[in-house]
Design a protein around this motif. Structure first.
Motif, PDB file in Angstrom:
ATOM      1  N   PHE A 298     -16.871   0.483  -5.752  1.00 38.63           N
ATOM      2  CA  PHE A 298     -15.674   0.860  -5.329  1.00 38.63           C
ATOM      3  C   PHE A 298     -15.547  -0.638  -6.057  1.00 38.63           C
ATOM      4  CE2 PHE A 298     -17.775   3.403  -1.180  1.00 38.63           C
ATOM      5  CZ  PHE A 298     -15.818   3.882  -1.670  1.00 38.63           C
ATOM      6  N   ALA A 299     -16.582  -1.397  -6.972  1.00 39.44           N
ATOM      7  CA  ALA A 299     -16.251  -2.381  -7.213  1.00 39.44           C
ATOM      8  C   ALA A 299     -15.227  -2.524  -8.428  1.00 39.44           C
ATOM      9  CB  ALA A 299     -17.783  -3.094  -7.840  1.00 39.44           C
ATOM     10  N   ARG A 300     -14.314  -3.616  -8.511  1.00 37.60           N
ATOM     11  CA  ARG A 300     -13.739  -2.907  -9.803  1.00 37.60           C
ATOM     12  C   ARG A 300     -12.721  -4.701 -10.361  1.00 37.60           C
ATOM     13  NH1 ARG A 300     -10.642  -0.072  -5.912  1.00 37.60           N
ATOM     14  NH2 ARG A 300      -8.029  -0.519  -6.017  1.00 37.60           N
ATOM     15  N   ALA A 301     -12.240  -4.658 -11.952  1.00 33.44           N
ATOM     16  CA  ALA A 301     -11.833  -5.535 -12.269  1.00 33.44           C
ATOM     17  C   ALA A 301     -10.537  -5.973 -11.763  1.00 33.44           C
ATOM     18  CB  ALA A 301     -12.578  -5.994 -14.026  1.00 33.44           C
ATOM     19  N   LEU A 302      -9.772  -6.993 -11.852  1.00 27.62           N
ATOM     20  CA  LEU A 302      -7.896  -7.218 -12.071  1.00 27.62           C
ATOM     21  C   LEU A 302      -7.710  -5.993 -12.770  1.00 27.62           C
ATOM     22  CD1 LEU A 302      -6.217  -8.444  -9.830  1.00 27.62           C
ATOM     23  CD2 LEU A 302      -6.205 -10.290 -10.978  1.00 27.62           C
ATOM     24  N   PRO A 303      -6.020  -5.424 -13.340  1.00 28.42           N
ATOM     25  CA  PRO A 303      -5.778  -4.895 -13.746  1.00 28.42           C
ATOM     26  C   PRO A 303      -5.243  -5.755 -14.916  1.00 28.42           C
ATOM     27  CG  PRO A 303      -4.997  -3.959 -12.165  1.00 28.42           C
ATOM     28  CD  PRO A 303      -6.401  -4.671 -11.307  1.00 28.42           C
ATOM     29  N   ALA A 304      -5.047  -5.917 -16.157  1.00 26.02           N
ATOM     30  CA  ALA A 304      -4.142  -6.719 -17.158  1.00 26.02           C
ATOM     31  C   ALA A 304      -2.589  -6.644 -16.342  1.00 26.02           C
ATOM     32  CB  ALA A 304      -4.284  -6.388 -18.574  1.00 26.02           C
ATOM     33  N   ASP A 305      -2.099  -5.416 -16.570  1.00 26.70           N
ATOM     34  CA  ASP A 305      -0.921  -5.301 -16.115  1.00 26.70           C
ATOM     35  C   ASP A 305      -1.350  -5.836 -13.721  1.00 26.70           C
ATOM     36  OD1 ASP A 305       1.547  -4.705 -15.091  1.00 26.70           O
ATOM     37  OD2 ASP A 305       1.859  -3.182 -16.034  1.00 26.70           O
ATOM     38  N   LEU A 306      -0.828  -7.234 -13.541  1.00 27.53           N
ATOM     39  CA  LEU A 306      -0.484  -7.033 -12.360  1.00 27.53           C
ATOM     40  C   LEU A 306       0.171  -6.345 -11.465  1.00 27.53           C
ATOM     41  CD1 LEU A 306      -0.943 -11.497 -12.185  1.00 27.53           C
ATOM     42  CD2 LEU A 306      -3.152  -9.340 -11.939  1.00 27.53           C
ATOM     43  N   LEU A 307       1.662  -6.039 -11.998  1.00 30.10           N
ATOM     44  CA  LEU A 307       2.243  -5.470 -11.326  1.00 30.10           C
ATOM     45  C   LEU A 307       1.815  -4.159 -10.750  1.00 30.10           C
ATOM     46  CD1 LEU A 307       6.000  -5.207 -12.924  1.00 30.10           C
ATOM     47  CD2 LEU A 307       5.325  -6.234 -10.697  1.00 30.10           C
ATOM     48  N   GLN A 308       0.784  -3.509 -11.234  1.00 28.09           N
ATOM     49  CA  GLN A 308       0.208  -2.106 -10.973  1.00 28.09           C
ATOM     50  C   GLN A 308      -0.520  -2.421  -9.418  1.00 28.09           C
ATOM     51  OE1 GLN A 308      -2.389  -0.545 -13.900  1.00 28.09           O
ATOM     52  NE2 GLN A 308      -1.090  -0.976 -15.589  1.00 28.09           N
ATOM     53  N   ALA A 309      -1.131  -3.831  -9.670  1.00 25.32           N
ATOM     54  CA  ALA A 309      -2.480  -4.316  -8.353  1.00 25.32           C
ATOM     55  C   ALA A 309      -1.397  -4.195  -6.906  1.00 25.32           C
ATOM     56  CB  ALA A 309      -3.196  -4.996  -9.224  1.00 25.32           C
ATOM     57  N   LEU A 310      -0.133  -5.575  -7.466  1.00 22.43           N
ATOM     58  CA  LEU A 310       0.705  -5.266  -6.340  1.00 22.43           C
ATOM     59  C   LEU A 310       0.967  -5.213  -5.480  1.00 22.43           C
ATOM     60  CD1 LEU A 310       2.342  -8.328  -8.700  1.00 22.43           C
ATOM     61  CD2 LEU A 310       0.901  -8.883  -7.370  1.00 22.43           C
ATOM     62  N   PRO A 311       1.336  -4.631  -4.159  1.00 22.25           N
ATOM     63  CA  PRO A 311       2.349  -4.384  -2.897  1.00 22.25           C
ATOM     64  C   PRO A 311       3.487  -4.303  -3.029  1.00 22.25           C
ATOM     65  CG  PRO A 311       0.211  -5.970  -2.125  1.00 22.25           C
ATOM     66  CD  PRO A 311       0.392  -6.438  -3.473  1.00 22.25           C
ATOM     67  N   ALA A 312       4.263  -3.179  -2.859  1.00 17.35           N
ATOM     68  CA  ALA A 312       4.879  -2.965  -2.579  1.00 17.35           C
ATOM     69  C   ALA A 312       6.250  -3.805  -1.746  1.00 17.35           C
ATOM     70  CB  ALA A 312       5.856  -1.452  -2.288  1.00 17.35           C
ATOM     71  N   ASP A 313       5.781  -4.440  -0.887  1.00 18.04           N
ATOM     72  CA  ASP A 313       6.370  -5.997   0.057  1.00 18.04           C
ATOM     73  C   ASP A 313       6.761  -6.790  -0.975  1.00 18.04           C
ATOM     74  OD1 ASP A 313       6.973  -3.496   1.700  1.00 18.04           O
ATOM     75  OD2 ASP A 313       5.764  -4.414   3.347  1.00 18.04           O
ATOM     76  N   PHE A 314       5.366  -7.074  -1.666  1.00 17.13           N
ATOM     77  CA  PHE A 314       5.727  -8.313  -2.194  1.00 17.13           C
ATOM     78  C   PHE A 314       6.246  -8.291  -3.427  1.00 17.13           C
ATOM     79  CE2 PHE A 314       3.376 -11.161  -5.332  1.00 17.13           C
ATOM     80  CZ  PHE A 314       3.384 -12.206  -4.906  1.00 17.13           C
ATOM     81  N   ILE A 315       6.492  -7.145  -4.736  1.00 15.81           N
ATOM     82  CA  ILE A 315       7.052  -7.094  -5.090  1.00 15.81           C
ATOM     83  C   ILE A 315       8.498  -7.669  -5.020  1.00 15.81           C
ATOM     84  CG2 ILE A 315       7.875  -5.546  -7.324  1.00 15.81           C
ATOM     85  CD1 ILE A 315       5.405  -4.606  -7.016  1.00 15.81           C
ATOM     86  N   ALA A 316       8.991  -6.683  -3.990  1.00 12.39           N
ATOM     87  CA  ALA A 316      10.377  -6.629  -3.007  1.00 12.39           C
ATOM     88  C   ALA A 316      10.371  -8.459  -2.951  1.00 12.39           C
ATOM     89  CB  ALA A 316      10.283  -5.697  -2.404  1.00 12.39           C
ATOM     90  N   ALA A 317       9.984  -8.881  -2.207  1.00 11.64           N
ATOM     91  CA  ALA A 317       9.915 -10.088  -1.771  1.00 11.64           C
ATOM     92  C   ALA A 317      10.248 -11.171  -3.342  1.00 11.64           C
ATOM     93  CB  ALA A 317       9.191 -10.928  -0.544  1.00 11.64           C
ATOM     94  N   MET A 318       9.353 -11.119  -3.737  1.00 10.08           N
ATOM     95  CA  MET A 318       9.235 -11.816  -5.183  1.00 10.08           C
ATOM     96  C   MET A 318      10.649 -11.696  -5.702  1.00 10.08           C
ATOM     97  SD  MET A 318       6.911 -13.650  -4.470  1.00 10.08           S
ATOM     98  CE  MET A 318       6.890 -15.261  -7.022  1.00 10.08           C
ATOM     99  N   ASP A 319      10.820 -10.226  -5.743  1.00  7.42           N
ATOM    100  CA  ASP A 319      12.275 -10.216  -7.104  1.00  7.42           C
ATOM    101  C   ASP A 319      13.785 -10.117  -5.830  1.00  7.42           C
ATOM    102  OD1 ASP A 319      11.079  -8.847  -8.702  1.00  7.42           O
ATOM    103  OD2 ASP A 319      11.526  -7.094  -7.863  1.00  7.42           O
ATOM    104  N   ASP A 320      13.684 -10.315  -4.789  1.00  9.18           N
ATOM    105  CA  ASP A 320      14.636 -11.145  -3.756  1.00  9.18           C
ATOM    106  C   ASP A 320      14.677 -12.785  -4.032  1.00  9.18           C
ATOM    107  OD1 ASP A 320      16.757 -11.200  -1.959  1.00  9.18           O
ATOM    108  OD2 ASP A 320      15.389 -11.061  -0.024  1.00  9.18           O
ATOM    109  N   ASP A 321      15.152 -12.739  -5.461  1.00 11.02           N
ATOM    110  CA  ASP A 321      15.205 -14.399  -4.634  1.00 11.02           C
ATOM    111  C   ASP A 321      14.454 -15.220  -4.788  1.00 11.02           C
ATOM    112  OD1 ASP A 321      17.327 -16.782  -5.599  1.00 11.02           O
ATOM    113  OD2 ASP A 321      17.340 -17.009  -3.623  1.00 11.02           O
TER     114      ASP A 321
END
Length: 473
Positions: free
Chosen positions: A339-362
């Motif tokens: 289960f060990a894995r590295a953080l992907p170069a494209d962080l958007l792939q690893a971010l929760p949808a709620d976090f993305i929505a919050a950051m996009d909301d001003d």
């Protein structure tokens, strides 16, 4: 959902669309280096660091220009008081500002121009304004040049004010001013000022006014039309209002979006030099770890007032410690498992949808942090139940969110590895060794007493197959 930002000029949240897709130009009004940085300076710089990081994660190439105002009435006055050359005082405080920014993990700007390096660009804008009929040279031979505010029909559009309702422009040397609201573009050299603080111009010897400096530096590095102009709410009027007026009157489209961050109160009271309640960067950084100070300064919505009071850094330290403890615990448990894995170069792939929505909301930072801490909580629960797949997902999500916010513990490793931390580790490890010896001798009373002693000090022990590990609760 695409990124939306509150545009102060429109007084509304607007969907953000860069002028050139994939490229974003930001001009941030940086410090006037007349004195030591305080918490308000740090908050403003951090807000736009958060914006820059998110725009970058969103796939944009960001050019951030943060200026240094190194020539100003207060710079000259303070240098006279200290007995320094004005440029030496300015440079000394510029270094202090940059040291504080670095201590908070604020990324260096793409360009950090000093006002004194853009004099030709200022004079060029002033000349355009004179030719367009929106500026005039004082007729008393003083070399003062003023913007004719009443002639620019849109004056007041940024703050939605009519000129009659505005405060009168305060100039240290109002010689030759025609109307009270006209403001200085160029200031005549005065007796007693150092010769090094004056430049020869077609109008006579003098130095720039405050507002023209930023108009010149913004367009010099970002062009006549750029995406975002930012700064503290206290700069909205008159500084940004005057910037917009003079740049527009000179024929520049200037900024598409105007962003303003909220100010800092101290125990519910506005921070001000007159009240003597300023919280300086040096005091703040001496009171807590850089990562915790960054967490505190970036924890509120950028447009809200941030309050500084007793206990705020302790609360931030506690929040950061919970994140660090989970990352350490999960990384240790998942090491050398499938289960060990590295953080992907494209962080958007690893971010929760709620976090993305919050950051996009001003940049709704409280909602973004709530998602982060919920991921920490669920990750710990997964570890407790040995659901390693879910724990791994939570770990990657937490690491990605902290990376976006600039509070990834891995990026602060040098801070964590201080002599103080090493001394604490040595002390705890000696007690763990004593506990191990007590357990081997079946002296469980002593073993439990050591665990309780550490627990009372806020240190939690976790027994694992490879030994006992400790963390701060």
């Amino acid at each position: 959902m695409s990124l939306s930002l509150f545009d102060s000029k429109a007084q509304a949240v607007r969907a953000f669309a860069p002028i050139v897709p994939g490229q974003v130009g930001i001009y941030l009004c940086g410090p006037t280096v007349q004195g030591a940085p305080h918490v308000g300076h740090l908050r403003s710089a951090l807000v736009y660091d958060q914006l820059r990081r998110w725009l970058t994660v969103r796939g944009n190439d960001v050019t951030l220009v943060r200026n240094v105002t190194d020539i100003d009435d207060k710079v000259l006055d303070n240098a006279k008081t200290t007995g320094e050359q004005w440029w030496a005082l300015a440079y000394r405080y510029e270094i202090e500002f940059n040291r504080a920014y670095s201590a908070l993990g604020i990324l260096p700007p793409t360009y950090e121009p000093r006002a004194t390096a853009a004099i030709p660009e200022m004079l060029e804008i002033i000349q355009r304004l004179i030719e367009n009929g929106y500026a005039y040279v004082a007729e008393d031979g003083s070399a003062n040049v003023y913007f004719a505010a009443g002639k620019w029909a849109e004056y007041g559009e940024l703050t939605n004010q009519r000129i009659a309702e505005m405060d009168v422009a305060e100039d240290a040397d109002p010689r030759g001013k025609r109307e009270p609201h006209d403001f200085a573009l160029w200031k005549a050299h005065k007796a007693g000022e150092p010769a090094s603080a004056a430049w020869n111009t077609p109008f006579g010897e003098g130095r720039p006014g405050w507002h023209i400096e930023c108009s010149a530096m913004a367009t010099k590095y970002l062009g006549a039309h750029f995406d975002i102009h930012g700064g503290g709410l206290d700069l909205r009027f008159p500084h940004h209002e005057n910037e917009l007026a003079q740049s527009s009157a000179a024929g520049d489209e200037f900024a598409n979006y105007w962003l303003h961050n909220g100010l800092v109160n101290v125990s519910g009271t506005k921070m001000s030099k007159s009240l003597g309640n300023s919280v300086f960067a040096s005091d703040l950084l001496a009171a807590g770890r850089g990562i915790a100070v960054r967490y505190y300064l970036g924890s509120a919505h950028y447009r809200s007032v941030l309050d500084y009071h007793d206990g705020v850094l302790e609360e931030a330290e506690s929040a950061v410690s919970r994140i660090e403890t989970f990352i350490e615990r999960a990384s240790r448990r998942l090491a050398e498992t499938k289960f060990a894995r590295a953080l992907p170069a494209d962080l958007l792939q690893a971010l929760p949808a709620d976090f993305i929505a919050a950051m996009d909301d001003d940049l709704a930072m409280p909602a973004a942090l709530a998602t982060l801490h919920e991921s920490v909580r669920s990750g710990n629960s997964s570890l407790d139940s040995e659901d390693l797949a879910a724990a791994a997902d939570a770990l990657i999500a937490v690491q990605a969110m902290t990376e976006v916010l600039g509070i990834n513990p891995a990026s602060w490793a040098s801070e964590q590895g201080s002599q103080k931390d090493e001394a604490l580790d040595a002390l705890v490890q000696s007690l763990i060794a004593e506990r191990d010896a007590a357990r081997a001798a079946k002296d469980f009373a002593r073993s439990d007493a050591i665990r309780d002693q550490l627990k009372a000090a806020g240190i939690v022990l976790e027994d694992a197959a490879d030994g006992t590990h400790w963390s701060v609760n």
